[in-house]
Design a protein around this motif. Sequence first.
Motif, PDB file in Angstrom:
ATOM      1  N   ASN A   1       0.821  -1.206   0.000  1.00 24.37           N
ATOM      2  CA  ASN A   1       0.000   0.000   0.000  1.00 24.37           C
ATOM      3  C   ASN A   1       0.861   1.264   0.000  1.00 24.37           C
ATOM      4  O   ASN A   1       1.238   1.792   1.045  1.00 24.37           O
ATOM      5  N   GLU A   2       1.123   1.741  -1.213  1.00 25.04           N
ATOM      6  CA  GLU A   2       2.036   2.882  -1.359  1.00 25.04           C
ATOM      7  C   GLU A   2       1.511   4.141  -0.694  1.00 25.04           C
ATOM      8  O   GLU A   2       2.255   5.022  -0.315  1.00 25.04           O
ATOM      9  N   ASN A   3       0.180   4.237  -0.618  1.00 23.00           N
ATOM     10  CA  ASN A   3      -0.401   5.494  -0.137  1.00 23.00           C
ATOM     11  C   ASN A   3      -0.790   5.476   1.325  1.00 23.00           C
ATOM     12  O   ASN A   3      -1.463   6.369   1.806  1.00 23.00           O
ATOM     13  N   TRP A   4      -0.348   4.480   2.026  1.00 24.98           N
ATOM     14  CA  TRP A   4      -0.788   4.316   3.407  1.00 24.98           C
ATOM     15  C   TRP A   4      -0.187   5.392   4.321  1.00 24.98           C
ATOM     16  O   TRP A   4      -0.821   5.845   5.265  1.00 24.98           O
ATOM     17  N   VAL A   5       1.035   5.762   4.005  1.00 20.26           N
ATOM     18  CA  VAL A   5       1.721   6.756   4.830  1.00 20.26           C
ATOM     19  C   VAL A   5       2.176   7.881   3.913  1.00 20.26           C
ATOM     20  O   VAL A   5       2.803   7.632   2.884  1.00 20.26           O
TER      21      VAL A   5
ATOM     22  N   VAL B   1      -7.685  -1.674   9.762  1.00 16.85           N
ATOM     23  CA  VAL B   1      -6.630  -0.672   9.952  1.00 16.85           C
ATOM     24  C   VAL B   1      -7.027   0.655   9.289  1.00 16.85           C
ATOM     25  O   VAL B   1      -7.756   0.663   8.303  1.00 16.85           O
ATOM     26  N   PHE B   2      -6.510   1.766   9.874  1.00 15.08           N
ATOM     27  CA  PHE B   2      -6.789   3.114   9.356  1.00 15.08           C
ATOM     28  C   PHE B   2      -6.440   3.225   7.873  1.00 15.08           C
ATOM     29  O   PHE B   2      -5.653   2.448   7.350  1.00 15.08           O
ATOM     30  N   LYS B   3      -6.980   4.293   7.230  1.00 15.83           N
ATOM     31  CA  LYS B   3      -6.741   4.490   5.792  1.00 15.83           C
ATOM     32  C   LYS B   3      -5.402   5.159   5.531  1.00 15.83           C
ATOM     33  O   LYS B   3      -4.723   4.850   4.568  1.00 15.83           O
ATOM     34  N   LYS B   4      -5.069   6.136   6.399  1.00 19.97           N
ATOM     35  CA  LYS B   4      -3.873   6.905   6.069  1.00 19.97           C
ATOM     36  C   LYS B   4      -3.246   7.549   7.296  1.00 19.97           C
ATOM     37  O   LYS B   4      -3.947   8.045   8.177  1.00 19.97           O
TER      38      LYS B   4
END
Length: 641
Positions: free
Chosen positions: A177-181, A280-283
């Motif tokens: 998940n590249e956009n997680w953080v 788990v949270f989105k971001k």
Amino acid sequence: MNDVFYITTPIYYVNSHPHIGHAYTTIATDVLTRYMKLFGAETYFLTGTDEHGQKIAESAANSGIEPQEFVDKISQEFRELWPHLHIEHDQFIRTTDSKHKACVQQILQKIYDQGEIYLKEYEGLYCIGCERFLDEAELENGNCPDHQTPPEFYKEQNYFFRMSSYQEWLAEELKQNENWVYPGRYRNELIQLLKDPLQDLCISRPKSRLKWGIEMPFDNNFVTYVWFDALLNYASALDWPDGEKFKKFWPHVHHTIGKDILKTHGIYWPCMLKAAGIPVFKKLVVHGHWVVGGSKMSKSLGNVVDPLTMKDQLGVDALRYFLLRDMSFGEDSNFTEELAVTRYNGDLANNFGNLMNRSISMSRKNFQGCVPPSGKAGEQEKELHESFAKGVQKFREYIVKFQPHRALEHVALLSSKVNKYIDTCKPWTLTKEEKDRERLGTVLYTALDMTRIIVGLLDPVMPKKMCEARKNLGLGEEILPFSSLSPGLLMPGTELPKPSPLFPKMQVSHADEENVKNQKQEKSSNNSAPEENEWIAIDEFQKMELKVGRIKSCRKVEKSNKLLCSEVDLGETRLRSIVSGAAEFYTPEEMTGRQVLVVTNLKPVKLMGYISEGMILFSDDNGKLVLIEAPEHVNPGVIVR
Ligand code: ME8
């Protein structure tokens, strides 16, 4: 973008008072929430205070009061601060709320029953500032890198959470998940951290050492560890497991945090959620730190910035604007009052404020106080419309990507474009003849209409100022819907009330005079001719009114080593009061009686309590100011051409 959007700040420790760092995170979260609302999402914004643990118990003991009384007091300070900074959260949670405590115990019991919490003898190095055990490898010269203090050695029995069993899962999630953080650099940091074996997490403190915490539901000799307590606030606030809010907003969660708490949010928290069976949270949205004068803010350095003092100096909305515009999201940024005032004057007073004032004033003057009708749009108008149509989309993309600094930079650019358009079209030359009237209407309508779009874009950052701006444009108080931020939707004939000046120019404070002087000297020592793009047209020069004046009397400005205040005869019915930064070069006696050159149509400003209604001209001789004098026989008030 989701149409449901849950956004949180960290909950702040109540062992110290709120500072500009806390204000930044909370303002950024408020601004992002307001934008998401503007873009049509249903939002929920949570903030609060983190009230258990050793350092809070110690701070209470040092103040000589019971922990509960102590946390009530400081939590209240945070709660009362936010409305002063125009923050509109939906909920303020405290970890001492009974509902939160019950939720933490329920989740602990659930994970314990699954066999993922166990008791063991442990020894390790504990940093009270971080409220966690540190690995040897994390230390710098034996100190905690964040707090620069040596950790304490503890050997005791404690409960542990089997975090190690989630290592592979978490590493895979981060990889997939590249956009997680965001920004990605922090994701890389987490990936790097997971290259070392993940240790099980110590999640309790024996009551013999710490009583100020939530009791472990399966062993009343222990309280739970602060991070296990604190992180769960995000779920307990929404009434996990089956509250209506939880069902609606989880897992559309965006956590805004500072980089200091990346490890707890990026590693502990997802493992805890996974163990508890909560999605788990989105971001995770991670910002850098404000440093002051190049150093980390700390009580011992005495450089902690109080947000309320800054708010009083700059105004709330301008403070919000500065914080979001000047910090590249994710990077550290330097905080000085001078930078804040410079940004204010550049973007808000000279650029946007000026655009608003002149388009409204010229329209009022030439079209009976109303928005003029627009004639046919020409090439210049079409170009501007296109820039704005694209610009509004670009702006939205920046916000959705959590780049508020870029979004605001883009608005400043759009505002400059409209100012440039006015300079090029020169509406003041179109006021004399009837044949120019349609063109005059088109130019002023376009300027006002573009100003309206800018006001709509800036609303979430400066809600009160933009409400005033809407009133100035005759638009009423309601927020402009995002769908209305496209060219041509301003109604001709709308009445324009006398505008209130939104962003009067501000002076750099006394402490910063020196820096400004140094910068000016740098500029004056540049002997080269102006670059082509620095030339100004004759009509721009003619906007300035220069007159001969006679200084009738002069005195020093109290509490300033640099400022003098002169009473100047300009041939008018009264003398004007003018402040100049010449006290190092002239005494009041030396100034009195001189014939000088004065810029007379500058907007009056207040400098250290004195009104200044113009500017006396000096030449700058290598930093030394020398009065430019007019011949004795010329009368005061004579125009200089
Ligand atoms: O860590 N610049 O609370 P805390 C920008 N209770 N932001 C800053 C900053 C700075 N110089 N200093 C602090 C805790 N912040 C825990 C959190 S969450 C479940 C528990 C901001 O009072 C930034 O958001 O130490 C940082 O992450 C947070 O304050 C730390 O607040």
